[in-house]
Design a protein around this motif. Structure first.
Motif, PDB file in Angstrom:
ATOM      1  N   ASP A 155       0.851  -1.182   0.000  1.00  9.80           N
ATOM      2  CA  ASP A 155       0.000   0.000   0.000  1.00  9.80           C
ATOM      3  C   ASP A 155       0.891   1.238   0.000  1.00  9.80           C
ATOM      4  O   ASP A 155       1.531   1.560   1.006  1.00  9.80           O
ATOM      5  N   ASP A 166       0.058   4.338  -0.040  1.00  9.32           N
ATOM      6  CA  ASP A 166      -0.418   5.380   0.877  1.00  9.32           C
ATOM      7  C   ASP A 166       0.063   5.127   2.301  1.00  9.32           C
ATOM      8  O   ASP A 166       0.460   6.069   3.009  1.00  9.32           O
ATOM      9  N   GLU A 167       0.015   3.863   2.736  1.00 12.93           N
ATOM     10  CA  GLU A 167       0.509   3.531   4.072  1.00 12.93           C
ATOM     11  C   GLU A 167       2.001   3.816   4.187  1.00 12.93           C
ATOM     12  O   GLU A 167       2.474   4.338   5.211  1.00 12.93           O
TER      13      GLU A 167
END
Length: 300
Positions: free
Chosen positions: A3, A5-6
């Motif tokens: 991910d 974004d993480e």
């Protein structure tokens, strides 16, 4: 699934380090500071771009490169580990090892006091790596982006016994034309010619390439430079923790047979690599570490 974004929330640095999906679904780190911009793919801990602010791109990437799991990325700086070239005893194992065919985890990102940026990526032994190599290890890629690019492979032995490994920082440099460059710093060095199996010694002051060439210069840590008349610059290459310097260009015929490289790709790159292989493998005792590094700069 990674991910981006993480990763951005945990390791991003505003205006300096960001994460995004590029070239399909692969996740890249984008670095931008006052000295340079760089792109690093988490798949293979693979640097695909280094662009100092006052000059052009230093690394060559194939326009036909694969950007998908299970296939190596062509160009930039592939990380060859824990062997270089074909496996010594099992030709079914991946060329140049497995490290360039696996996702590495982000260990840290840091904005350094001098304005440079540090990125650390890690690959640990697992059930997957033991399918190829029976040892426990931690491999960390330390990348420092500044006026120069420093690339360091740091391998720690977490096994109960010593192990031996080979490696290479398989660097593709972007050049104006293979016919108009010279590689300095190799005079007097002995080399293995991989294409013929013969050994030789370079007498020329400057290596010029006009035919297929794969040379492994032995027992050397000497800095070299690529003098490029067309781009009016010299790429400087220093290294440590490597006793072999590999120089490679496939020339026209072999290049045309490579599915992940344009037919004329050979004209615009040359590989100069910090290598540990042949008679100069690396042995690491339990609990110990070893580093192999290169530093790339440019003079105009």
């Amino acid at each position: 699934m990674i991910d981006s974004d993480e990763l951005d929330d945990k390791f991003g640095i505003e205006g300096e380090v960001g994460f995004m999906e590029m070239d399909g679904e692969l996740v890249f780190i984008n670095v931008s500071n006052k000295y340079a911009d760089a792109d690093i793919c988490l798949y293979g801990a693979h640097v695909t771009s280094f662009r100092p602010v006052r000059t052009m791109e230093m690394l060559w990437m194939s326009s036909e490169s694969n950007y998908e799991e299970g296939k190596a990325i062509r160009g930039g700086i592939p990380v060859c580990f824990p062997w270089f070239g074909p496996h010594k005893t099992d030709s079914s194992l991946p060329q140049h090892g497995f490290a360039r065919l696996m996702y590495w985890d982000v260990l840290a990102t840091k904005s350094l006091p001098n304005g440079e940026t540090q990125v650390d990526l890690i690959l640990k032994s697992s059930e997957e790596t033991r399918k190829y190599w029976p040892y426990d290890f931690e491999a960390v890629m330390h990348l420092t982006i500044g006026t120069t690019l420093t690339v360091t492979l740091d391998v720690k032995n977490t096994s109960a016994e010593s192990f031996e490994y080979g490696c290479a920082l398989h660097s593709y440099f972007f050049i104006s034309d293979i016919a108009h460059i010279g590689i300095e710093g190799l005079k007097g060095l002995s080399y293995l010619n991989q294409l013929t199996g013969e050994t030789g010694k370079q007498d020329e002051d400057v290596l010029q390439i006009s035919e297929p060439l794969t040379r492994h210069y032995q027992n050397t840590e000497t800095p070299v430079a690529i003098a490029d008349e067309g781009f009016r610059r010299r790429i400087t290459i220093e290294k440590a923790g490597s006793k072999v310097t590999t120089v490679w260009n496939p020339a026209e015929e072999a290049c045309a047979g490579m599915g992940d490289m344009p037919d004329d790709g050979f004209a615009n790159f040359v590989c100069v690599e910090a290598t540990a292989s042949f008679d100069y493998m690396i042995t690491v005792a339990p609990g110990e570490s070893f580093q192999t590094s290169q530093v790339f700069g440019v003079e105009e």
